[in-house]
Enzyme design. Structure first.
Site, short mmCIF file in Angstrom:
data_model
loop_
_atom_site.label_atom_id
_atom_site.label_comp_id
_atom_site.label_asym_id
_atom_site.label_seq_id
_atom_site.Cartn_x
_atom_site.Cartn_y
_atom_site.Cartn_z
CG ASP A 74 -1.74 -1.23 1.37
OD1 ASP A 74 -1.51 -2.16 0.60
OD2 ASP A 74 -2.60 -1.27 2.26
CG HIS B 164 -1.39 3.90 3.21
ND1 HIS B 164 -2.34 3.30 2.42
CD2 HIS B 164 -1.27 3.10 4.29
CE1 HIS B 164 -2.78 2.21 3.01
NE2 HIS B 164 -2.14 2.07 4.14
CG ASN C 134 -8.92 -3.43 0.34
OD1 ASN C 134 -7.69 -3.46 0.25
ND2 ASN C 134 -9.53 -2.81 1.34
CG HIS C 135 -8.51 1.19 -0.22
ND1 HIS C 135 -9.25 2.21 0.34
CD2 HIS C 135 -8.15 0.38 0.80
CE1 HIS C 135 -9.30 2.04 1.65
NE2 HIS C 135 -8.64 0.94 1.96
#
Length: 444
Positions: free
Chosen positions: A284, A286, A363-364
């Site tokens: 991810d 972030h 999933n985002h």
């Protein structure tokens, strides 16, 4: 008697470990808290509090599937334990499963009718479910739906008509109308009509002829022709660092080219990394920064687990190229304030050199998550409503998983809720849709 004493000892020991787990949770050490709650559960699996607390810790780490499973177990142990329903409802809510969340918060409300937080969550779910029902009622059947990407011609975006010279054109148009009126009085209506037709054609050609140009005042990165180059990507990234926007024409061009490329790829992509080469896998985009290496048959694979930001990754590890390839394993957007810049950068790099960077769906990369966690609003603010729909379409084209050198399986969502899943099953998934409500590959 010894058996009862042993059981009593396990219960007491489990309580002591739970206290330690709670302290770890308060210190935001959620991984440690999960390990401790697990130890407590192993000693006493019939305590619903342990399951619900571990579910809460999983939620803090955005491990919503695990949170849902633990909360369900808490409910099985004690069907009247309100926090079990609350934790599961919160996990459903975070995953955008509003109908399931609504049922759980309704149950919490029955058990604890005066709980203000449960009331707030219940109203939030009711509002979301009503919105879903309205959208379903006005939605077009899938067989009749037209892709927004098919309606966009990025060549015609720029100055359509030439906004920079609009006042001049309006003035000339007014003069032309006056000229035609004078002709009508002098030569008659028939002659005036012929002259008017010529004037309309000439003005229209001039007015709209500059539609493929970009406004002269735009000083940002530009794509010359249809090829995304390294110079363009570097300029665009510099502009983003200086909080400048990319012209919508080039944003459309990048996203549309990306869609065309992704649609030709399988749901499971095989990657071959030659011996002696290196390959970087990124999670991810972030959070914090962490690096680790492992070696596979003389091939170094660098795993970037969490990151400060995309720019720092490239500054530390170099830009993607055929000699320095990357795999970004989903969750490119949401939460951060620069999701648009991140996704355009990744897409532009993929357009520049497809073998230098691989992208998987997380999933985002879904409509429901983008509504909840900010990407949809950011796109509306920085680009337009049409881009919201376009990104949703392109995210549905992203591959679901990758296999490196036939030995390393890389997927965003973890392994499956059922056994016996084969790579061929993943390849056979028709991924060009929003994620199904069911969990796991069996619902895909």
């Amino acid at each position: 008697m010894p058996s009862m004493d042993n059981e009593s000892s396990n219960v007491s020991q489990a309580e002591e470990i739970k206290v330690q787990a709670n302290e770890a949770f308060k210190a935001h050490k959620y991984g440690q808290a999960i390990d401790l709650y697990t130890q407590a559960i192993e000693l006493n699996s019939q305590n619903a509090v342990y399951w619900a607390n571990r579910a809460f810790a999983h939620t803090k780490l955005e491990e919503y599937g695990s949170a849902m499973q633990d909360a369900t177990k808490a409910i099985e142990v004690d069907p009247k334990y309100s926090k079990g329903y609350y934790r599961r409802g919160a996990a459903y809510l975070a995953m955008g499963k509003f109908k399931e969340a609504l049922k759980d918060f309704q149950q919490v409300k029955k058990i604890c009718p005066n709980d203000p937080d449960a009331t707030k969550k219940l109203k939030e779910c009711e509002k979301a479910v009503m919105k879903l029902k309205f959208e379903e009622a006005i939605s077009v059947p899938e067989s009749e739906r037209r892709f927004v990407a098919d309606s966009i011609d990025y060549h015609s975006i720029g100055t359509s008509p030439r906004s920079s010279s609009m006042p001049t054109q309006v003035g000339i148009a007014a003069v032309a109308v006056a000229f035609v009126a004078v002709l009508a009085m002098m030569l008659g209506a028939a002659a005036a009509t012929m002259v008017a037709a010529v004037v309309v054609v000439v003005l229209g050609t001039w007015w709209w002829g500059g539609s493929t140009e970009v406004e002269p005042q735009y000083s940002g990165a530009k794509i010359e022709g249809d090829v995304v180059t390294l110079d363009f990507v570097k300029k665009m990234m510099d502009d983003f660092k200086n909080q400048k926007c990319l012209h919508k024409r080039y944003a459309f061009q990048i996203v549309l080219q990306m869609r065309k490329m992704l649609r030709s790829q399988p749901s499971l992509v095989d990657i071959n990394v030659p011996d002696g080469s290196h390959f970087t896998v990124c999670g991810d985009v972030h959070g914090q920064f962490q690096l680790c290496f492992f070696f596979l048959d003389n091939t170094a694979i660098l795993i970037c687990l969490m990151f400060y930001d995309l720019i720092n990754i490239f500054e530390l590890n170099g830009l993607p190229s055929e000699e320095n390839p990357y795999l970004f394993n989903g969750d490119f957007v949401d939460r951060g304030s620069f999701s648009v810049e991140v996704i355009l950068t990744l897409f532009a790099l993929k357009c520049m050199c497809p073998s230098a960077i691989y992208l998987a769906r997380g999933n985002h990369e879904s409509r429901s998550m983008n509504k909840i966690y900010g990407f949809e609003g950011e796109v509306r603010s920085k680009l337009s409503e049409k881009f919201v729909e376009l990104f949703a379409e392109v995210f549905c084209c992203l591959p679901l998983a990758h296999v490196i050198n036939q030995k390393v399986f890389v997927v965003h969502g973890g392994l499956f809720s059922v056994d016996g899943v084969k790579l061929s099953d993943i390849k056979a998934i028709d991924r060009f849709c929003e994620p199904p409500e069911e969990d796991g590959i069996e619902g895909a």
